[in-house]
Design a protein around this motif. Sequence first.
Motif, PDB file in Angstrom:
ATOM      1  N   GLY A   1       0.834  -1.204   0.000  1.00  0.00           N
ATOM      2  CA  GLY A   1       0.000   0.000   0.000  1.00  0.00           C
ATOM      3  C   GLY A   1       0.868   1.252   0.000  1.00  0.00           C
TER       4      GLY A   1
ATOM      5  N   ILE B   1       1.702   3.819   2.452  1.00  0.00           N
ATOM      6  CA  ILE B   1       2.702   4.071   3.497  1.00  0.00           C
ATOM      7  C   ILE B   1       3.588   2.847   3.703  1.00  0.00           C
ATOM      8  CG2 ILE B   1       3.044   4.800   5.886  1.00  0.00           C
ATOM      9  CD1 ILE B   1       0.303   6.116   5.803  1.00  0.00           C
TER      10      ILE B   1
ATOM     11  N   ASP C   1       0.623  -8.976   2.059  1.00  0.00           N
ATOM     12  CA  ASP C   1      -0.405  -8.062   1.567  1.00  0.00           C
ATOM     13  C   ASP C   1      -1.442  -8.841   0.764  1.00  0.00           C
ATOM     14  OD1 ASP C   1      -0.251  -4.671   1.018  1.00  0.00           O
ATOM     15  OD2 ASP C   1      -1.747  -5.864  -0.044  1.00  0.00           O
TER      16      ASP C   1
ATOM     17  N   PHE D   1       0.935  -2.419   9.021  1.00  0.00           N
ATOM     18  CA  PHE D   1       0.306  -1.293   8.316  1.00  0.00           C
ATOM     19  C   PHE D   1      -1.039  -1.700   7.692  1.00  0.00           C
ATOM     20  CE2 PHE D   1       4.835  -0.167   8.017  1.00  0.00           C
ATOM     21  CZ  PHE D   1       4.839   1.211   8.200  1.00  0.00           C
TER      22      PHE D   1
ATOM     23  N   SER E   1      -8.212   1.912   4.760  1.00  0.00           N
ATOM     24  CA  SER E   1      -7.689   3.189   5.253  1.00  0.00           C
ATOM     25  C   SER E   1      -8.508   4.420   4.877  1.00  0.00           C
ATOM     26  CB  SER E   1      -6.263   3.383   4.725  1.00  0.00           C
ATOM     27  OG  SER E   1      -6.293   3.599   3.316  1.00  0.00           O
TER      28      SER E   1
ATOM     29  N   TYR F   1     -14.159   4.213  10.003  1.00  0.00           N
ATOM     30  CA  TYR F   1     -12.719   3.928   9.884  1.00  0.00           C
ATOM     31  C   TYR F   1     -11.997   4.170  11.206  1.00  0.00           C
ATOM     32  CZ  TYR F   1      -7.796   5.087   9.107  1.00  0.00           C
ATOM     33  OH  TYR F   1      -6.429   5.178   9.234  1.00  0.00           O
TER      34      TYR F   1
ATOM     35  N   LYS G   1      -9.910   1.662  13.900  1.00  0.00           N
ATOM     36  CA  LYS G   1      -8.495   1.836  14.266  1.00  0.00           C
ATOM     37  C   LYS G   1      -8.378   1.987  15.787  1.00  0.00           C
ATOM     38  CE  LYS G   1      -5.346   2.056  11.930  1.00  0.00           C
ATOM     39  NZ  LYS G   1      -4.460   1.028  11.309  1.00  0.00           N
TER      40      LYS G   1
ATOM     41  N   ASN H   1      -0.526  11.553   5.973  1.00  0.00           N
ATOM     42  CA  ASN H   1       0.668  11.393   5.139  1.00  0.00           C
ATOM     43  C   ASN H   1       0.434  11.884   3.722  1.00  0.00           C
ATOM     44  OD1 ASN H   1       2.665   8.601   6.150  1.00  0.00           O
ATOM     45  ND2 ASN H   1       1.201   9.659   7.437  1.00  0.00           N
TER      46      ASN H   1
END
Length: 335
Positions: free
Chosen positions: A14, A16, A36, A81, A85, A151, A155, A181
């Motif tokens: 992905g 990041i 992944d 990660f 997202s 989302y 998290k 980011n």
Amino acid sequence: MFEPGRIIVTGGAGFIGSNFVRWVVENTDTHVTVLDKLTYAGNLENIAGLPEERVTFALGDVCDEGLLEKLVPEVDAVVHFAAESHNDNSIADSQPFLRTNVGGTYQLLETCRRHGRRLHHVSTDEVYGDLALDDPTRFTEETPYRPSSPYSSTKAASDMLVRAWVRTYGVCATISNCSNNYGPYQHVEKFIPRQITNLIDGARPKLYGDGLNVRDWIHTEDHSSAVWAILTGGRPGETYLVGADGERSNISVLREILKAFGMAEEVFDWVRDRPGHDRRYAIDPTKLRTELGWVPRHTNFAEGLAATIQWYRDNEAWWRPVKKATEAKYAEQGR
Ligand code: NAD
Ligand code: TDX
């Protein structure tokens, strides 16, 4: 100092995650196994060209207990990660967010617990909810959790699982909560790449609500160096906030992008606001800076943004295949 010889990077294909994998290859001797699932957000192109003796790819799901049982015992640590997202997607369909963000983190914690492996959990400042535009405070490690979106609530749940597994089972884990980011390889669904690629296409940028929402921007390379600093030097059980003093309103970022394209500052569409849209995020990174001596390198946002715009100009073949479908999805949402 913890010096891992081999790590798994989940979500390493992905945005990041792939920038982190490249950073590890360039700055350390550690071997990386990228785990992944290659969802719509994962792309093998993101890690293409990295030396085979340094990076291995494993196609799979972080919810797959059997696969984790095979991979995790072979490494010293897992850097996690992998996630769904994107806030807008979570509003349209929250189910994959629950499954991957909560269920996947649970499976990883259980596997790390069984094999005594270290885990670094990558999370977001969105778990703290939002701040008013005129609030003089910023988020710290002590700020109470107050997530707003599907989302960010998943998290937040994943962070809570990590904290509970640390306390109850003694799992050796650290958590980082980073701000927004930007940089190369970011999916065109996200704010900055969406506007850049719209302009390359001759389409108008789209601004949500009144455009005054503030995000605290950090270059993804600085996020990578922070994650490495925490993985290798952070105290087990601790949380570190990652940010680079990059607060900006959405409209000011958009105006910088328009300026870089030589366009007038009003050439964009105001579109429907995101439901529950967080007003402002702001990180106080004092703990990371003082305890681990971390410093960001990309402190000039205008420079970082210009390089990012150039990257999207130079890499049209990378984003072109997904642009139309991304915009079709937005059109359905009236955004
Ligand atoms: P991304 O959507 O670009 O990439 C996610 C990656 O995870 C993709 O490669 C995808 O294929 C993979 N993935 C998704 N579900 C999976 C599953 N079930 N099993 C294995 N792999 C799976 O996300 P990103 O923007 O690079 O974010 C990475 C992490 O950083 C996330 O945990 C996110 O919450 C966190 N984070 C992001 C930001 C930001 O600004 N983008 C800021 C702070 C924290
Ligand atoms: O077209 C747009 N127009 C617009 O005004 C898009 C896509 C977004 N926006 C606004 C919404 C936000 O205020 O721009 C801001 C940034 O939006 P996103 O890029 O969707 O990011 P955000 O919702 O802030 O979340 C990001 O940062 C924290 C990442 O997607 C998360 O994974 C991370 O946890």
